[in-house]
Design a protein around this motif. Structure first.
Motif, PDB file in Angstrom:
ATOM      1  N   VAL A  79       0.763  -1.265   0.069  1.00 15.28           N
ATOM      2  CA  VAL A  79       0.145   0.028   0.175  1.00 15.28           C
ATOM      3  C   VAL A  79       0.897   1.340   0.016  1.00 15.28           C
ATOM      4  O   VAL A  79       0.587   2.173  -0.728  1.00 15.28           O
ATOM      5  N   ALA A  80       2.032   1.223   0.751  1.00 17.51           N
ATOM      6  CA  ALA A  80       2.804   2.461   0.965  1.00 17.51           C
ATOM      7  C   ALA A  80       3.666   2.608  -0.461  1.00 17.51           C
ATOM      8  O   ALA A  80       4.007   3.711  -0.613  1.00 17.51           O
ATOM      9  N   ALA A  81       3.988   1.623  -1.008  1.00 12.07           N
ATOM     10  CA  ALA A  81       4.910   1.654  -1.991  1.00 12.07           C
ATOM     11  C   ALA A  81       4.701   2.727  -3.284  1.00 12.07           C
ATOM     12  O   ALA A  81       5.702   3.597  -3.678  1.00 12.07           O
ATOM     13  N   PRO A  82       3.255   2.626  -3.899  1.00 10.52           N
ATOM     14  CA  PRO A  82       3.071   3.534  -4.713  1.00 10.52           C
ATOM     15  C   PRO A  82       3.457   5.167  -4.556  1.00 10.52           C
ATOM     16  O   PRO A  82       4.007   5.852  -5.332  1.00 10.52           O
ATOM     17  N   GLY A  83       3.277   5.641  -3.363  1.00  8.36           N
ATOM     18  CA  GLY A  83       3.559   6.972  -2.997  1.00  8.36           C
ATOM     19  C   GLY A  83       5.035   7.258  -3.012  1.00  8.36           C
ATOM     20  O   GLY A  83       5.692   8.191  -3.597  1.00  8.36           O
ATOM     21  N   VAL A  84       5.777   6.244  -2.188  1.00  8.58           N
ATOM     22  CA  VAL A  84       7.303   6.323  -2.522  1.00  8.58           C
ATOM     23  C   VAL A  84       7.849   6.435  -3.682  1.00  8.58           C
ATOM     24  O   VAL A  84       8.659   7.298  -4.171  1.00  8.58           O
ATOM     25  N   LEU A  85       7.405   5.356  -4.384  1.00  7.65           N
ATOM     26  CA  LEU A  85       7.853   5.135  -5.739  1.00  7.65           C
ATOM     27  C   LEU A  85       7.588   6.320  -6.812  1.00  7.65           C
ATOM     28  O   LEU A  85       8.399   6.707  -7.663  1.00  7.65           O
ATOM     29  N   ALA A  86       6.508   6.949  -6.566  1.00 10.62           N
ATOM     30  CA  ALA A  86       6.001   8.033  -7.264  1.00 10.62           C
ATOM     31  C   ALA A  86       6.950   9.317  -6.997  1.00 10.62           C
ATOM     32  O   ALA A  86       7.468  10.036  -7.990  1.00 10.62           O
ATOM     33  N   LEU A 112      16.016   3.485  -7.294  1.00  7.37           N
ATOM     34  CA  LEU A 112      14.776   3.135  -7.924  1.00  7.37           C
ATOM     35  C   LEU A 112      14.655   1.550  -8.611  1.00  7.37           C
ATOM     36  O   LEU A 112      13.571   0.796  -8.094  1.00  7.37           O
ATOM     37  N   ALA A 113      15.698   1.207  -8.991  1.00  5.20           N
ATOM     38  CA  ALA A 113      15.751  -0.269  -9.359  1.00  5.20           C
ATOM     39  C   ALA A 113      15.735  -1.215  -8.223  1.00  5.20           C
ATOM     40  O   ALA A 113      15.011  -2.138  -8.153  1.00  5.20           O
ATOM     41  N   VAL A 114      16.500  -0.809  -7.100  1.00  4.12           N
ATOM     42  CA  VAL A 114      16.179  -1.672  -6.045  1.00  4.12           C
ATOM     43  C   VAL A 114      14.881  -1.527  -5.394  1.00  4.12           C
ATOM     44  O   VAL A 114      14.431  -2.828  -5.114  1.00  4.12           O
ATOM     45  N   LEU A 115      14.197  -0.446  -5.333  1.00  2.87           N
ATOM     46  CA  LEU A 115      12.906  -0.273  -4.664  1.00  2.87           C
ATOM     47  C   LEU A 115      12.123  -1.279  -5.452  1.00  2.87           C
ATOM     48  O   LEU A 115      11.081  -2.009  -5.072  1.00  2.87           O
ATOM     49  N   LEU A 116      12.057  -1.244  -6.879  1.00  2.91           N
ATOM     50  CA  LEU A 116      11.259  -2.161  -7.781  1.00  2.91           C
ATOM     51  C   LEU A 116      11.355  -3.681  -7.462  1.00  2.91           C
ATOM     52  O   LEU A 116      10.586  -4.346  -7.378  1.00  2.91           O
ATOM     53  N   ALA A 117      12.623  -3.763  -7.416  1.00  4.97           N
ATOM     54  CA  ALA A 117      12.989  -5.296  -7.197  1.00  4.97           C
ATOM     55  C   ALA A 117      12.432  -5.848  -5.757  1.00  4.97           C
ATOM     56  O   ALA A 117      11.717  -6.970  -5.661  1.00  4.97           O
ATOM     57  N   LEU A 118      12.479  -4.947  -4.840  1.00  6.05           N
ATOM     58  CA  LEU A 118      11.942  -5.176  -3.680  1.00  6.05           C
ATOM     59  C   LEU A 118      10.617  -5.340  -3.655  1.00  6.05           C
ATOM     60  O   LEU A 118      10.000  -6.264  -2.881  1.00  6.05           O
ATOM     61  N   ALA A 178      20.154  -7.622   1.533  1.00  9.70           N
ATOM     62  CA  ALA A 178      21.578  -7.163   1.494  1.00  9.70           C
ATOM     63  C   ALA A 178      21.972  -7.606   0.105  1.00  9.70           C
ATOM     64  O   ALA A 178      22.546  -6.832  -0.814  1.00  9.70           O
ATOM     65  N   LEU A 179      21.555  -8.924  -0.516  1.00  4.21           N
ATOM     66  CA  LEU A 179      22.053  -9.324  -1.702  1.00  4.21           C
ATOM     67  C   LEU A 179      21.445  -8.646  -2.628  1.00  4.21           C
ATOM     68  O   LEU A 179      22.167  -8.195  -3.821  1.00  4.21           O
ATOM     69  N   ILE A 180      20.066  -8.137  -2.752  1.00  2.00           N
ATOM     70  CA  ILE A 180      19.488  -7.492  -3.587  1.00  2.00           C
ATOM     71  C   ILE A 180      20.028  -6.124  -3.735  1.00  2.00           C
ATOM     72  O   ILE A 180      20.137  -5.658  -5.034  1.00  2.00           O
ATOM     73  N   GLY A 181      20.425  -5.494  -2.790  1.00  2.00           N
ATOM     74  CA  GLY A 181      20.753  -4.181  -2.570  1.00  2.00           C
ATOM     75  C   GLY A 181      22.067  -4.036  -3.402  1.00  2.00           C
ATOM     76  O   GLY A 181      22.193  -3.119  -4.330  1.00  2.00           O
ATOM     77  N   ALA A 182      22.823  -5.227  -3.180  1.00  2.00           N
ATOM     78  CA  ALA A 182      24.288  -5.016  -3.723  1.00  2.00           C
ATOM     79  C   ALA A 182      24.247  -5.307  -5.406  1.00  2.00           C
ATOM     80  O   ALA A 182      24.843  -4.860  -6.389  1.00  2.00           O
ATOM     81  N   ALA A 183      23.316  -6.340  -5.650  1.00  2.00           N
ATOM     82  CA  ALA A 183      23.101  -7.184  -6.834  1.00  2.00           C
ATOM     83  C   ALA A 183      22.564  -6.509  -7.994  1.00  2.00           C
ATOM     84  O   ALA A 183      22.843  -6.435  -9.079  1.00  2.00           O
ATOM     85  N   VAL A 184      21.443  -5.721  -7.457  1.00  2.00           N
ATOM     86  CA  VAL A 184      20.725  -4.532  -8.296  1.00  2.00           C
ATOM     87  C   VAL A 184      21.296  -3.309  -8.443  1.00  2.00           C
ATOM     88  O   VAL A 184      21.454  -2.874  -9.636  1.00  2.00           O
ATOM     89  N   GLY A 185      21.890  -2.987  -7.273  1.00  5.19           N
ATOM     90  CA  GLY A 185      22.182  -1.352  -7.253  1.00  5.19           C
ATOM     91  C   GLY A 185      23.329  -0.990  -7.875  1.00  5.19           C
ATOM     92  O   GLY A 185      23.587   0.035  -8.705  1.00  5.19           O
TER      93      GLY A 185
END
Length: 193
Positions: A79-86, A112-118, A178-185
């Protein structure tokens, strides 16, 4: 948990919040890539990646759309993600449109890429945003300033420990974050830098 340990866990968790990383990292990279004027670009980026998302999360907390500023329940995160992503998407578009320094725009795009993956994972499972942003920030810092930045690795681990100790996440959720942050970011930042 012993009282002193709980205090340290809260300090590390609050200090290692994603917004704090962006408040420091964006102006730092702005200075590195664009000199003194780059700091202004970094502050502008932090407005969309740290300040506005924090205001959005506080608004939702006050309206009881979710329980707290950390948005602990997985369902609430969707629910919170769309506002933050916008906010982050708007900031990213403005930085590119206004020709901000490359390292600042690359940082925000990597975030942004990390947030989308999360977000994709969040539809099915809860993952640590704290750990993802901390490890992604470490990867970016290492890319820009060299391998000596790995001295911050214990800080990333301590932030993960705090999230586990406070029972906000499991060890697996912190590790995957942690893996996603480094592997995507890191690759997104490196490609766009």
């Amino acid at each position: 948990m012993p009282r002193g340990e709980a205090r340290w866990a809260w300090l590390l968790s609050d200090g290692g919040e994603p917004r704090n990383w962006m408040l420091v990292l964006a102006p730092l990279l702005g200075r590195h890539d664009g000199g003194w004027s780059g700091i202004g670009w970094g502050v502008f980026a932090a407005l969309f990646t740290a300040v506005l998302p924090t205001l959005i999360l506080r608004f939702g907390e006050r309206r009881r759309y979710w329980g707290d500023r950390h948005v602990r329940r997985r369902q609430d995160r969707v629910v919170a993600a769309p506002g933050v992503l916008a906010s982050v998407v708007t900031g990213t578009a403005l930085l590119y449109g206004l020709d901000a320094p490359a390292e600042v725009t690359a940082l925000v795009t990597a975030m942004l890429a990390v947030l989308l993956a999360l977000l994709v994972i969040t539809f099915f499972w809860k993952v640590s945003v704290h750990s993802a942003v901390a490890s992604g920030a470490l990867a970016v810092l290492t890319s820009v300033f060299g391998p000596w930045m790995f001295v911050l690795t214990p800080l990333v681990a301590l932030i993960g420990w705090s999230r586990i100790r406070l029972r906000c996440h499991s060890t697996c959720q912190v590790t995957v974050g942690a893996l996603i942050g480094a592997a995507v970011g890191a690759p997104v930042f490196g490609l766009l830098r």
